[in-house]
Design an enzyme around this catalytic site. Structure first.
Site, PDB file in Angstrom:
ATOM      1  N   GLY A   2       0.828  -1.201   0.000  1.00 60.83           N
ATOM      2  CA  GLY A   2       0.000   0.000   0.000  1.00 60.83           C
ATOM      3  C   GLY A   2       0.859   1.246   0.000  1.00 60.83           C
ATOM      4  CB  SER A   3       0.004   4.697   0.836  1.00 62.65           C
ATOM      5  OG  SER A   3      -0.405   4.595   2.181  1.00 62.65           O
ATOM      6  N   GLY A  17       2.577   2.072   5.412  1.00 64.35           N
ATOM      7  CA  GLY A  17       3.754   1.314   5.844  1.00 64.35           C
ATOM      8  C   GLY A  17       4.420   1.932   7.066  1.00 64.35           C
ATOM      9  CD  GLU A  25       6.856  -5.831  -2.100  1.00 65.76           C
ATOM     10  OE1 GLU A  25       7.345  -4.879  -2.753  1.00 65.76           O
ATOM     11  OE2 GLU A  25       7.373  -6.956  -2.032  1.00 65.76           O
ATOM     12  CB  CYS A  65       3.568   0.027  -6.494  1.00 61.83           C
ATOM     13  SG  CYS A  65       3.856  -1.681  -6.857  1.00 61.83           S
TER      14      CYS A  65
HETATM   15  C1  UN1 Z   1       1.829  -3.356  -7.733  1.00 61.20           C
HETATM   16  O1  UN1 Z   1       1.584  -2.407  -8.467  1.00 61.20           O
HETATM   17  O2  UN1 Z   1       1.563  -3.314  -6.498  1.00 61.20           O
HETATM   18  O3  UN1 Z   1       5.467  -5.318 -11.905  1.00 61.20           O
HETATM   19  C2  UN1 Z   1       2.376  -4.644  -8.218  1.00 61.20           C
HETATM   20  C3  UN1 Z   1       4.261  -5.079 -12.067  1.00 61.20           C
HETATM   21  C4  UN1 Z   1       3.272  -6.124 -11.627  1.00 61.20           C
HETATM   22  C5  UN1 Z   1       3.034  -6.010 -10.164  1.00 61.20           C
HETATM   23  C6  UN1 Z   1       2.715  -4.639  -9.679  1.00 61.20           C
HETATM   24  N1  UN1 Z   1       3.794  -7.424 -11.937  1.00 61.20           N
HETATM   25  O4  UN1 Z   1       3.861  -4.049 -12.586  1.00 61.20           O
END
Ligand code: UN1
Length: 509
Positions: free
Chosen positions: A241-242, A246, A263, A297
């Protein structure tokens, strides 16, 4: 300007109901939280949630199951994941449709997310026969030193809306073969997908002879998440998440000496070097910046372009952005679906206002696309803003399709710009100069967890460790030796010499 013609929410609700029926989900209807579709911005179902007490009970049950599950041989634990992978294959279309309905991904990307679930299941089944330890040379004669990996306990998975199924699968498939049990708190914006995944895993458990209690789903908001974060029986909290999320989770888990795998945000950059093949770079940049409506992300947020190529690249880039079809994600021609809610649209607007105040120039996009009928759905044209390389705004992540273009003169400067942000997830360089590429990949290159040459920042595949440094949180999942985070290590020495022998040559007689 064209508008997005919305399908009736009743039709979407019926589609969701049909997918859930095919998967065998009985929707726990209630009014604790609402499943919504970003396609029209309207509610689909009211749901019953799990408060602190239900979450506590789920953790207790997961812990109870763990005590038996940890002794099941790992390759047998792999059986449930194998069956799960088969069921996901069988329901590939249903799961993808639910992802489109509930988080608004276009068909191809939703289908790809489900493929990622299948890939991690395959990976985890293989891993179930490869949970290797090491034999280490002992300094003492007649002694053997070994490292073994053992199941850790209950894993709490907290997942985000943007990869509502795949990121849970990365954690769960690996945790299960590692001998852990899982309690999952999905994003409140992706409850239906979570119900579907939970149902398929429950079926896989039943059909492969694994106990039902290996997995528990708890639907809810902050209170539910906090119950997981604070429970000492949850050995590992894996949270996506954000950065603020975290920042709240990490110290709380650490305060009870729990383990966390974070993450968090990214602020990913791609460098376009003078030798870059623009035919290759342009589509890669387009997908990375505007794909998933900029809500990965790993999405590309900053394009760092060499001064010699910027005039050639920019008109082509803005023309490509202008052509992007924004609309109903079920429409085959759509490339950019809705944002998850109006909130990121507001954040994007504010960011554009700030950069333009700061001397930046909006080159394309950024305007809301109206819908027919009018609705709260948040459709936006992906935006490109040219901005001074040192504007402070570019250090912040805006979770929306907003790409900043910066220029540079030397590779050293480009690398410094890439690294001069608090986040550290993903970075790319487009170059045909091998020396440049090698420097970018080296210790003095990009400081991110993922570093690519001649491809975009998003779309990592299963098998490599996924995650990032700095405010991205430092966690790694989904491949390589990331499974270590889901197990505990024991170092053991066996003395078969028949003699007393102390390490460091200590004599104690
Ligand atoms: C995410 O955006 O939290 O590498 C994961 C990627 C994808 C996973 C993204 N396999 O863009």
């Amino acid at each position: 300007m064209s508008t997005v013609a919305l399908p009736p929410t009743d039709d979407l609700r019926a589609r969701a109901r049909a997918c859930l029926d095919r998967i065998g989900v009985v929707v726990p209807e209630g009014d604790d939280l609402y499943a919504r579709t970003p396609i029209t911005g309207e509610d689909l179902f009211g749901l019953k949630g799990s408060g602190a007490a239900e979450t506590e009970a789920a953790v207790a049950a997961a812990h109870e199951t763990f005590l038996a599950w940890r002794s099941t041989p790992a390759p047998r634990r792999g059986d449930v994941v194998r069956r799960f992978g088969d069921l996901v294959r069988e329901h590939h279309d249903d799961l993808a449709e639910l992802i489109t309905l509930e988080v608004g991904k276009i068909g191809a990307e939703a289908y790809g997310e489900v493929q990622e679930m299948i890939d991690i299941a395959d990976y985890a089944v293989g891993l179930s026969r490869q949970l290797y330890g090491r034999v280490i040379a002992s300094e003492r004669a007649g002694h053997r030193m070994v490292e073994s990996w053992h199941p850790l306990g209950v894993v709490g998975v907290i997942s985000a809306f943007n990869f509502p199924a795949a990121v849970w699968s990365w954690n769960t498939a690996v945790a299960l073969v590692c001998g852990d049990t899982v309690v999952w708190k999905p994003s409140e914006q992706a409850s239906l997908i979570a119900l579907a995944c939970d149902r398929l895993l429950a079926r896989a458990a039943e059909e492969s002879g694994a106990p039902a209690g290996i997995h528990h789903l708890v639907l809810g908001g902050r209170e539910t998440g906090e119950a997981l974060v604070d429970d000492p029986r949850v050995a590992l909290v894996s949270a996506t998440g954000s950065v603020p999320m975290g920042r709240a989770v990490g110290p709380r888990v650490a305060a009870r000496f729990g383990r966390s795998l974070l993450e968090l945000g990214g602020n990913n950059a791609a460098i376009i070097a003078p030798s870059a093949d623009l035919e290759l770079a342009l589509p890669a940049v387009l997908f990375a910046a505007a794909g998933t409506a900029g809500q990965r992300c790993t999405s590309l947020r900053r394009l760092i372009v060499h001064r010699d190529v910027v005039d050639e690249l920019l008109p082509r880039l803005t023309a490509a952005f202008e052509r992007l079809a924004v609309g109903d994600p079920f429409d085959k021609d759509t490339l950019v679906g809705p944002l998850i809610s109006p909130a990121p649209l507001e954040t994007m607007r504010k960011a554009i206002a700030r950069v333009t105040d700061d001397g930046g120039k909006l080159l394309v996009g950024g305007d809301r696309v109206e819908t027919t009928p009018e609705s709260a759905a948040a459709y936006v044209r992906p935006a490109v803003v040219r901005i001074d390389a040192h504007s402070p705004v570019v250090r912040e992540e805006t979770f929306a399709p907003l790409l900043y273009v910066l220029t540079y003169d030397t590779l050293e400067e480009a690398i410094a710009l890439q690294n001069d942000v608090p986040q550290g997830l993903s970075a790319s360089i487009f170059t045909r100069d091998q020396q440049e590429a090698e420097i970018f990949l080296s210790a003095v290159g990009a400081d991110t967890g993922l570093v690519n040459v001649n491809l975009g920042t998003s779309g990592a595949e299963i098998g490599g460790a996924f995650g990032g440094e700095k405010e991205t949180g430092g966690g790694r999942a989904c491949g390589s030796d990331a499974w270590h985070a889901y197990m505990r290590r024991s170092t053991s020495v066996v003395n078969y010499s028949g003699e007393v022998a102390l390490a460091q040559n200590i004599s104690f007689s």
